[in-house]
Design a protein around this motif. Sequence first.
Motif, short mmCIF file in Angstrom:
data_model
loop_
_atom_site.label_atom_id
_atom_site.label_comp_id
_atom_site.label_asym_id
_atom_site.label_seq_id
_atom_site.Cartn_x
_atom_site.Cartn_y
_atom_site.Cartn_z
N ALA A 86 0.84 -1.21 0.00
CA ALA A 86 0.00 0.00 0.00
C ALA A 86 0.87 1.25 0.00
CB ALA A 86 -0.93 -0.01 1.22
N GLY A 87 1.97 1.22 0.76
CA GLY A 87 2.88 2.35 0.74
C GLY A 87 3.46 2.57 -0.64
N SER A 88 3.83 1.48 -1.31
CA SER A 88 4.39 1.59 -2.66
C SER A 88 3.36 2.06 -3.68
CB SER A 88 4.95 0.23 -3.10
OG SER A 88 6.01 -0.18 -2.25
N ASP A 89 2.09 1.78 -3.40
CA ASP A 89 1.01 2.16 -4.32
C ASP A 89 0.55 3.60 -4.14
OD1 ASP A 89 1.08 -0.35 -5.41
OD2 ASP A 89 -0.64 -1.13 -4.30
N GLY A 90 1.15 4.32 -3.22
CA GLY A 90 0.87 5.75 -3.10
C GLY A 90 -0.23 6.13 -2.16
N PHE A 91 -0.66 5.23 -1.28
CA PHE A 91 -1.69 5.59 -0.32
C PHE A 91 -1.16 6.58 0.71
CE2 PHE A 91 -3.49 1.81 -2.15
CZ PHE A 91 -4.86 2.05 -2.13
N ASP A 92 -2.05 7.42 1.26
CA ASP A 92 -1.65 8.44 2.23
C ASP A 92 -1.46 7.86 3.63
OD1 ASP A 92 -1.81 10.67 0.41
OD2 ASP A 92 -3.99 10.47 0.52
N GLY A 93 -2.07 6.74 3.90
CA GLY A 93 -1.96 6.12 5.21
C GLY A 93 -2.37 4.68 5.15
N VAL A 94 -1.99 3.92 6.16
CA VAL A 94 -2.30 2.50 6.25
C VAL A 94 -2.98 2.24 7.59
CG1 VAL A 94 -1.30 0.19 6.53
CG2 VAL A 94 -0.48 1.69 4.72
N TYR A 95 -3.99 1.41 7.56
CA TYR A 95 -4.76 1.08 8.76
C TYR A 95 -4.85 -0.44 8.90
CZ TYR A 95 -9.10 0.32 11.44
OH TYR A 95 -10.05 -0.11 12.34
N PHE A 96 -4.50 -0.95 10.06
CA PHE A 96 -4.64 -2.37 10.34
C PHE A 96 -5.98 -2.61 11.02
CE2 PHE A 96 0.14 -2.43 10.37
CZ PHE A 96 0.28 -3.31 9.29
N GLY A 97 -6.86 -3.31 10.33
CA GLY A 97 -8.20 -3.57 10.85
C GLY A 97 -8.29 -4.86 11.63
N CYS A 98 -7.31 -5.09 12.50
CA CYS A 98 -7.33 -6.28 13.36
C CYS A 98 -6.56 -5.92 14.62
CB CYS A 98 -6.69 -7.47 12.67
SG CYS A 98 -6.69 -8.97 13.68
N TRP A 99 -7.08 -6.31 15.78
CA TRP A 99 -6.41 -6.01 17.03
C TRP A 99 -5.08 -6.75 17.15
CZ3 TRP A 99 -7.98 -2.85 21.25
CH2 TRP A 99 -9.17 -2.15 21.02
N ASN A 100 -4.92 -7.85 16.45
CA ASN A 100 -3.63 -8.55 16.40
C ASN A 100 -2.88 -8.01 15.19
OD1 ASN A 100 -4.45 -10.20 18.56
ND2 ASN A 100 -5.50 -11.59 17.15
N ASP A 101 -1.95 -7.08 15.40
CA ASP A 101 -1.36 -6.40 14.25
C ASP A 101 0.13 -6.13 14.46
OD1 ASP A 101 -0.81 -3.63 15.42
OD2 ASP A 101 -2.93 -3.85 15.86
N PRO A 102 0.87 -5.96 13.37
CA PRO A 102 2.29 -5.59 13.43
C PRO A 102 2.47 -4.07 13.34
CG PRO A 102 1.76 -6.26 11.20
CD PRO A 102 0.47 -6.33 11.99
N LEU A 103 1.82 -3.33 14.23
CA LEU A 103 1.77 -1.87 14.12
C LEU A 103 3.15 -1.24 14.13
CD1 LEU A 103 0.25 0.83 14.10
CD2 LEU A 103 0.12 0.66 16.60
N TRP A 104 3.95 -1.57 15.13
CA TRP A 104 5.25 -0.90 15.25
C TRP A 104 6.20 -1.32 14.14
CZ3 TRP A 104 6.92 -0.25 21.08
CH2 TRP A 104 6.00 0.60 21.70
N GLU A 105 6.10 -2.57 13.70
CA GLU A 105 6.94 -3.01 12.58
C GLU A 105 6.61 -2.22 11.32
OE1 GLU A 105 6.54 -6.49 15.43
OE2 GLU A 105 5.28 -4.87 14.69
N ALA A 106 5.31 -1.97 11.10
CA ALA A 106 4.91 -1.20 9.92
C ALA A 106 5.36 0.25 10.03
CB ALA A 106 3.40 -1.28 9.73
N ARG A 107 5.26 0.81 11.21
CA ARG A 107 5.71 2.20 11.39
C ARG A 107 7.21 2.32 11.11
NH1 ARG A 107 2.25 3.89 16.38
NH2 ARG A 107 0.33 4.45 15.30
N GLU A 108 7.96 1.31 11.48
CA GLU A 108 9.39 1.35 11.23
C GLU A 108 9.68 1.39 9.73
OE1 GLU A 108 13.29 -1.37 12.28
OE2 GLU A 108 11.53 -2.26 11.33
#
Length: 257
Positions: A57-79
Amino acid sequence: MADLEPVWSMLETEIPPLLAPGSTVEFRYARQSANFTRSLYAEHLNSVAMMDEAIAAGSDGFDGVYFGCWNDPLWEAREVLDIPVASVGEQSMLAALAMGQRFAVITVSEKTAAAIARDITLYGLRERAITRPARSIAPESDSALLLGAVRDPWQSFIPRFDEAARQCIADGADVILVGCAWYGPLLRRAGYTCVSGTRVPVADSTTVALKYLEAMIGVARSTSAIKSYAAPFSTPDRAKIQRARAALGMPRNIAET
């Protein structure tokens, strides 16, 4: 999972009208999944597939990414990403801080509750939550309960949720978060926005967190502040990440998956 198509359709109908004018959301689902989240190990496996979609999604030019699951790799994605990254968990919990003094999360299983409780501590929010801040409905959710809730959440799901919520209120909660990205919109659609007989809000965490991401994107556009580029979220060298993926037999570039 094809049998959950009514759930996907519900989300794709309920969410877009609530976004700000000019905002759009594209629902993407992991091309690979363990189809099981009530396990720390299975959660780890799913996180790899979720990361692939986030990077794409980042490569496709989206302005932001949202993980729609409470079990998520949030900090890994932010990195790895250089755009705002939000999760249903962290963002709805941060929003709860502006709604009340002590929040609680009610979710679908004891295993999921344990994972959410771990995240509450990781995010540094333990002091603003009640004792045992994440709790499960009983009996736990299954696909039959979920599909039944698409038709009528008042029949079975809401009574289970309401019972758990009352226990949380007795322990000091003044905000209740729906600890499942699927059930939140269902409860809001059904008009269940407060615990029965109380003025304690039941927040649709999915919608709340998406609105929070809209704000994060607005902040990024207005101030250029996206994330800290100091450790631990400093963006790693892309070539080294590609080599790490290749060493594990994964495609070097997400586009190749």
